[in-house]
Write a protein that holds these residues in place. Structure first.
Motif, PDB file in Angstrom:
ATOM      1  N   ARG A  28       3.290  -6.298   6.714  1.00 26.33           N
ATOM      2  CA  ARG A  28       3.040  -5.561   7.948  1.00 26.33           C
ATOM      3  C   ARG A  28       1.690  -5.961   8.548  1.00 26.33           C
ATOM      4  NH1 ARG A  28       3.488   0.091   6.471  1.00 26.33           N
ATOM      5  NH2 ARG A  28       1.251  -0.103   6.252  1.00 26.33           N
ATOM      6  N   VAL A  47     -16.687 -10.933  10.855  1.00 27.26           N
ATOM      7  CA  VAL A  47     -17.328  -9.749  10.284  1.00 27.26           C
ATOM      8  C   VAL A  47     -17.208  -9.779   8.760  1.00 27.26           C
ATOM      9  CG1 VAL A  47     -17.035  -7.243  10.052  1.00 27.26           C
ATOM     10  CG2 VAL A  47     -17.164  -8.265  12.310  1.00 27.26           C
TER      11      VAL A  47
ATOM     12  N   LEU B  11     -17.719  -3.880   9.051  1.00 26.76           N
ATOM     13  CA  LEU B  11     -16.541  -4.352   8.323  1.00 26.76           C
ATOM     14  C   LEU B  11     -15.559  -3.193   8.094  1.00 26.76           C
ATOM     15  CD1 LEU B  11     -14.976  -6.509   6.802  1.00 26.76           C
ATOM     16  CD2 LEU B  11     -16.418  -6.106   4.804  1.00 26.76           C
ATOM     17  N   GLU B  14     -13.762  -2.394  11.329  1.00 23.33           N
ATOM     18  CA  GLU B  14     -12.732  -3.376  11.689  1.00 23.33           C
ATOM     19  C   GLU B  14     -11.485  -3.199  10.823  1.00 23.33           C
ATOM     20  OE1 GLU B  14     -12.496  -5.977  13.862  1.00 23.33           O
ATOM     21  OE2 GLU B  14     -14.417  -5.667  14.860  1.00 23.33           O
ATOM     22  N   ALA B  17      -9.235  -0.240  11.586  1.00 25.03           N
ATOM     23  CA  ALA B  17      -8.453  -0.355  12.822  1.00 25.03           C
ATOM     24  C   ALA B  17      -7.099  -1.011  12.567  1.00 25.03           C
ATOM     25  CB  ALA B  17      -9.237  -1.170  13.851  1.00 25.03           C
ATOM     26  N   LEU B  18      -6.899  -1.554  11.370  1.00 26.08           N
ATOM     27  CA  LEU B  18      -5.616  -2.176  11.048  1.00 26.08           C
ATOM     28  C   LEU B  18      -4.588  -1.096  10.718  1.00 26.08           C
ATOM     29  CD1 LEU B  18      -6.967  -5.092   8.833  1.00 26.08           C
ATOM     30  CD2 LEU B  18      -6.174  -5.233  11.201  1.00 26.08           C
ATOM     31  N   PRO B  19      -3.295  -1.406  10.910  1.00 21.17           N
ATOM     32  CA  PRO B  19      -2.288  -0.364  10.699  1.00 21.17           C
ATOM     33  C   PRO B  19      -2.124  -0.038   9.213  1.00 21.17           C
ATOM     34  CG  PRO B  19      -1.230  -2.476  11.103  1.00 21.17           C
ATOM     35  CD  PRO B  19      -2.693  -2.695  11.283  1.00 21.17           C
ATOM     36  N   GLY B  20      -1.999   1.238   8.909  1.00 24.18           N
ATOM     37  CA  GLY B  20      -1.754   1.670   7.533  1.00 24.18           C
ATOM     38  C   GLY B  20      -2.996   1.667   6.674  1.00 24.18           C
ATOM     39  N   ILE B  21      -4.146   1.411   7.287  1.00 28.56           N
ATOM     40  CA  ILE B  21      -5.396   1.430   6.519  1.00 28.56           C
ATOM     41  C   ILE B  21      -6.281   2.550   7.033  1.00 28.56           C
ATOM     42  CG2 ILE B  21      -7.461   0.121   5.887  1.00 28.56           C
ATOM     43  CD1 ILE B  21      -5.840  -2.324   5.755  1.00 28.56           C
ATOM     44  N   GLN B  27     -12.893   1.509   3.258  1.00 30.66           N
ATOM     45  CA  GLN B  27     -14.104   1.454   2.436  1.00 30.66           C
ATOM     46  C   GLN B  27     -13.850   0.657   1.175  1.00 30.66           C
ATOM     47  OE1 GLN B  27     -16.338   4.963   1.388  1.00 30.66           O
ATOM     48  NE2 GLN B  27     -15.870   5.915   3.336  1.00 30.66           N
ATOM     49  N   ARG B  28     -12.736   0.977   0.495  1.00 31.31           N
ATOM     50  CA  ARG B  28     -12.437   0.313  -0.759  1.00 31.31           C
ATOM     51  C   ARG B  28     -12.279  -1.191  -0.548  1.00 31.31           C
ATOM     52  NH1 ARG B  28      -7.677   3.028  -2.838  1.00 31.31           N
ATOM     53  NH2 ARG B  28      -6.636   1.297  -1.830  1.00 31.31           N
ATOM     54  N   LEU B  29     -11.532  -1.532   0.524  1.00 28.02           N
ATOM     55  CA  LEU B  29     -11.332  -2.943   0.839  1.00 28.02           C
ATOM     56  C   LEU B  29     -12.648  -3.642   1.150  1.00 28.02           C
ATOM     57  CD1 LEU B  29      -8.179  -3.143   3.112  1.00 28.02           C
ATOM     58  CD2 LEU B  29      -8.544  -4.259   0.914  1.00 28.02           C
ATOM     59  N   PHE B  31     -15.671  -2.965   0.190  1.00 28.23           N
ATOM     60  CA  PHE B  31     -16.483  -3.222  -1.004  1.00 28.23           C
ATOM     61  C   PHE B  31     -15.856  -4.289  -1.878  1.00 28.23           C
ATOM     62  CE2 PHE B  31     -18.265   0.940   0.165  1.00 28.23           C
ATOM     63  CZ  PHE B  31     -19.565   0.494   0.326  1.00 28.23           C
ATOM     64  N   HIS B  32     -14.531  -4.312  -1.872  1.00 28.05           N
ATOM     65  CA  HIS B  32     -13.865  -5.361  -2.635  1.00 28.05           C
ATOM     66  C   HIS B  32     -14.211  -6.732  -2.038  1.00 28.05           C
ATOM     67  CE1 HIS B  32     -10.734  -7.241  -5.097  1.00 28.05           C
ATOM     68  NE2 HIS B  32     -10.486  -7.981  -4.034  1.00 28.05           N
ATOM     69  N   LEU B  33     -14.139  -6.824  -0.718  1.00 22.33           N
ATOM     70  CA  LEU B  33     -14.451  -8.089  -0.052  1.00 22.33           C
ATOM     71  C   LEU B  33     -15.877  -8.511  -0.340  1.00 22.33           C
ATOM     72  CD1 LEU B  33     -12.674  -7.464   3.364  1.00 22.33           C
ATOM     73  CD2 LEU B  33     -12.090  -9.238   1.717  1.00 22.33           C
ATOM     74  N   MET B  48      -6.531 -16.204   8.029  1.00 18.17           N
ATOM     75  CA  MET B  48      -6.224 -15.263   9.108  1.00 18.17           C
ATOM     76  C   MET B  48      -6.301 -15.951  10.465  1.00 18.17           C
ATOM     77  SD  MET B  48      -8.259 -11.840   7.949  1.00 18.17           S
ATOM     78  CE  MET B  48      -8.778 -11.580   9.633  1.00 18.17           C
ATOM     79  N   ARG B  90      10.150  -9.043  10.308  1.00 19.02           N
ATOM     80  CA  ARG B  90      10.264  -8.431   8.980  1.00 19.02           C
ATOM     81  C   ARG B  90      11.710  -8.039   8.689  1.00 19.02           C
ATOM     82  NH1 ARG B  90       6.052  -5.907  11.097  1.00 19.02           N
ATOM     83  NH2 ARG B  90       7.002  -3.854  11.201  1.00 19.02           N
TER      84      ARG B  90
END
Lengths: 198, 198
Positions: A28, A47, B11, B14, B17-21, B27-29, B31-33, B48, B90
């Motif tokens: 998605r 970013v 970060l 940004e 702003a993605l769907p389903g996040i 935040q978790r993503l 820090f993972h990045l 991307m 999809r």
């Protein structure tokens, strides 16, 4: 199966490798990204790269920041004699959001976990002990209420007590608004043990 | 609140702003990045941007692909006289995963929705009608079983029937393995209406 052809597959694969993103979400997200205007995709990509390149540890508390000293440590109004020990920057943020904590932090970046092979030297523990050489009155251990968090709390407490610095642990018990009926037994017993006078 | 300082906040913003996040996942993503090696972050960012830059519509079925003609349309072994109409890439992928469908597809990129102001001219419907000028025997409408999907199916069916091409609709009913007890009434009634001889 080569359903989507190269670029889309590669993007889905990269996204699915991120935590909390399964293959459906990755699909998605990938299609959302492809449908976004090119300049927005580029902005997001930049970013990401910039954050990674510029973010480092605060030289005092080891939280993630893009300055030499993080905003909390740089704030002279905070009580630098009170250090709250947390497992990661998100936990720090959670306490900061309450707006009520006046002290500073120390971010361990993990917790001791013999199961996962994470020992005391794998987290920022030595750095915490070094900070105690300054003028510290109290260390509040706010690691998670999990097996690893408790193990870490015990370990830190044994390490610090001989130095004479006060060591405390945040309370664990029934969450505010929590319905007893739905709370696990361990938490209920913990809440009972930790009961306070009214 | 400037919890994390500039780069991290940007970060998180940004990503959220993605769907389903949601903000927690963002935040978790983030820090993972930040904890990922720089080269991996750069690779994800590049994948991307490249996917966005290189992916376009298949000139036959309008699915997303990085070639002029998608792998399905380019496959001469597929039955090009049978077109399955789906709402998005999809959905095409979902049917491709079954490995049993021999025909080709047509991707609408949406469904008619008067509520959202999406009319027939906002989806790839004209393009579908143009394809019927070729040697097409059957159009299988596989839009979702939602209000929008059904509206779109009805619209397409009325549009195509006069041309003499066979128009069918995928069955809707109780999902395989579904427990009747947990299935909504509309689906149960639909399953009853669509019952077949044994």
């Amino acid at each position: 199966m080569d359903l989507y052809s190269g670029h889309i597959n590669k993007l889905i694969e990269e996204l699915a490798a991120l935590p909390g993103i399964g293959s459906k979400s990755a699909q998605r997200l990938a299609f959302h990204l492809i449908n976004m205007p090119q300049d927005k995709v580029n902005r997001l990509a930049n970013v990401m790269m910039e954050a990674k390149a510029n973010v480092r540890y605060c030289s005092e508390c080891y939280t993630l920041t893009d300055r030499e000293i993080c905003p909390v440590c740089a704030n002279v109004k905070r009580n630098h004699g009170m250090i709250m020990v947390v497992e990661n920057t998100r936990d720090l943020a959670a306490y900061e959001k309450t707006g009520k904590y006046e002290g500073v932090y120390h971010v361990l970046h993990g917790a001791i976990s013999p199961m996962l092979g994470i020992g005391p030297s794998d987290i920022k523990l030595k750095e915490l002990i070094e900070r105690l050489e300054g003028d510290v009155e109290e260390v509040i251990i706010a690691t998670n209420s999990s097996l690893e968090g408790e193990t870490t709390a015990m370990y830190i407490s044994k390490l610090i007590k001989p130095t004479g610095v006060r060591v405390t642990r945040i309370a664990s018990g029934v969450p505010v608004g929590g319905d007893l009926e739905y709370i696990d037994e361990v938490t209920l017993l913990r809440a009972l043990e930790g009961r306070t006078e009214l």
